[in-house]
Design a protein around this motif. Structure first.
Motif, mmCIF file in Angstrom:
data_model
loop_
_atom_site.group_PDB
_atom_site.id
_atom_site.type_symbol
_atom_site.label_atom_id
_atom_site.label_comp_id
_atom_site.label_asym_id
_atom_site.label_seq_id
_atom_site.Cartn_x
_atom_site.Cartn_y
_atom_site.Cartn_z
ATOM 1 N N GLY A 53 3.471 8.853 1.848
ATOM 2 C CA GLY A 53 4.808 8.691 1.863
ATOM 3 C C GLY A 53 5.626 7.699 2.707
ATOM 4 N N ARG A 62 4.551 4.938 3.701
ATOM 5 C CA ARG A 62 4.569 3.569 3.020
ATOM 6 C C ARG A 62 5.499 3.559 1.799
ATOM 7 N NH1 ARG A 62 -2.064 2.785 2.621
ATOM 8 N NH2 ARG A 62 -2.405 2.866 4.856
ATOM 9 N N LEU A 63 5.730 4.357 1.150
ATOM 10 C CA LEU A 63 6.564 4.246 0.017
ATOM 11 C C LEU A 63 7.967 4.296 0.507
ATOM 12 C CD1 LEU A 63 5.084 7.005 -2.317
ATOM 13 C CD2 LEU A 63 5.212 4.573 -2.518
ATOM 14 N N GLN A 64 8.343 4.787 1.565
ATOM 15 C CA GLN A 64 9.709 4.878 2.147
ATOM 16 C C GLN A 64 10.080 3.506 2.524
ATOM 17 O OE1 GLN A 64 9.322 7.783 5.424
ATOM 18 N NE2 GLN A 64 10.957 9.245 4.244
#
Length: 220
Positions: free
Chosen positions: A26, A28-30
């Motif tokens: 999560g 990394r996705l942010q």
């Protein structure tokens, strides 16, 4: 820990690992917004296998403190920022109304050179100053431990006794009720010796009188 307990521990371990992996994904996705997330991964209370802390409802444990393993914190007590209480190989018991101030360390002893086992027992209404170290000791009710004091295995501080700031109390020492224990650090001893030596030199110079300047000495 029996077979069922071991299986539960393993399942719990994998669930936690999965959660941490999802948290990293999560993050990394942010992307660039990740560091704006005000998230602390610090765990204030942590068990060691089947040993879990027991903290009274009205006790205060600071968010950055660590209370680990077989630790009991009594009613109205407080454990302040940066403290570490680790009851892994033995137990820690803290009474009511006691405060463990910032960056103090409380640990226990499973065994030592004399072969003795020492839990740590801190009584009621005790004050432990900042950055003190208490290791396998007993501190009775209403005692005072000064800042940066160190208490080694087997020390007993009786009721109303005091340990001064920066003191080092050796193993198996007992500090009687009402006594103040002051251990002078070597640097202060050296300072006192130097000051005494300089005072004696000045006194000798006065006694020498007019012959003082004939003395070929160089004082730094």
């Amino acid at each position: 820990m029996g077979t069922l307990g071991g299986a539960a521990y393993i399942i719990g371990f994998w669930i936690r690992e999965t959660g941490q992996a999802m948290d990293r994904l999560g993050s990394r996705l942010q992307g660039n917004n990740f560091f704006k997330e005000q998230l602390s991964r610090h765990r204030t209370l942590m068990n060691v296998y089947d040993k879990a802390p027991l903290v009274a409802k009205d006790a205060f444990v600071a968010p950055s403190a660590s209370v680990i393993g077989d630790v009991q914190v009594g009613a109205g007590s407080s454990v302040w920022y940066g403290c570490l209480l680790r009851g892994d190989v033995n137990s820690i018991s803290i009474g009511s109304g006691t405060n463990i101030q910032d960056h103090s360390l409380v640990h226990v002893a499973k065994s030592n050179l004399p072969g003795k086992v020492h839990p740590t027992v801190i009584g009621n209404n005790v004050t432990v100053g900042h950055s003190a170290v208490i290791h396998g000791c007993t501190v009775e009710d209403e005692a005072f431990i000064g800042m940066k004091a160190t208490l080694l295995d087997g020390v007993v501080v009786e009721k109303h006794a005091m340990v001064a700031v920066g003191a080092l109390v050796r193993q198996d020492t007992r500090i009687p009720t009402g006594e103040v224990r002051i251990i002078i650090i070597q640097a202060f001893i050296c300072f006192w010796i130097r000051e005494t030596g300089q005072a004696m030199d000045r006194l000798g110079s006065r006694i020498q009188g007019n012959n003082f300047f004939k003395e070929q000495r160089f004082l730094v």
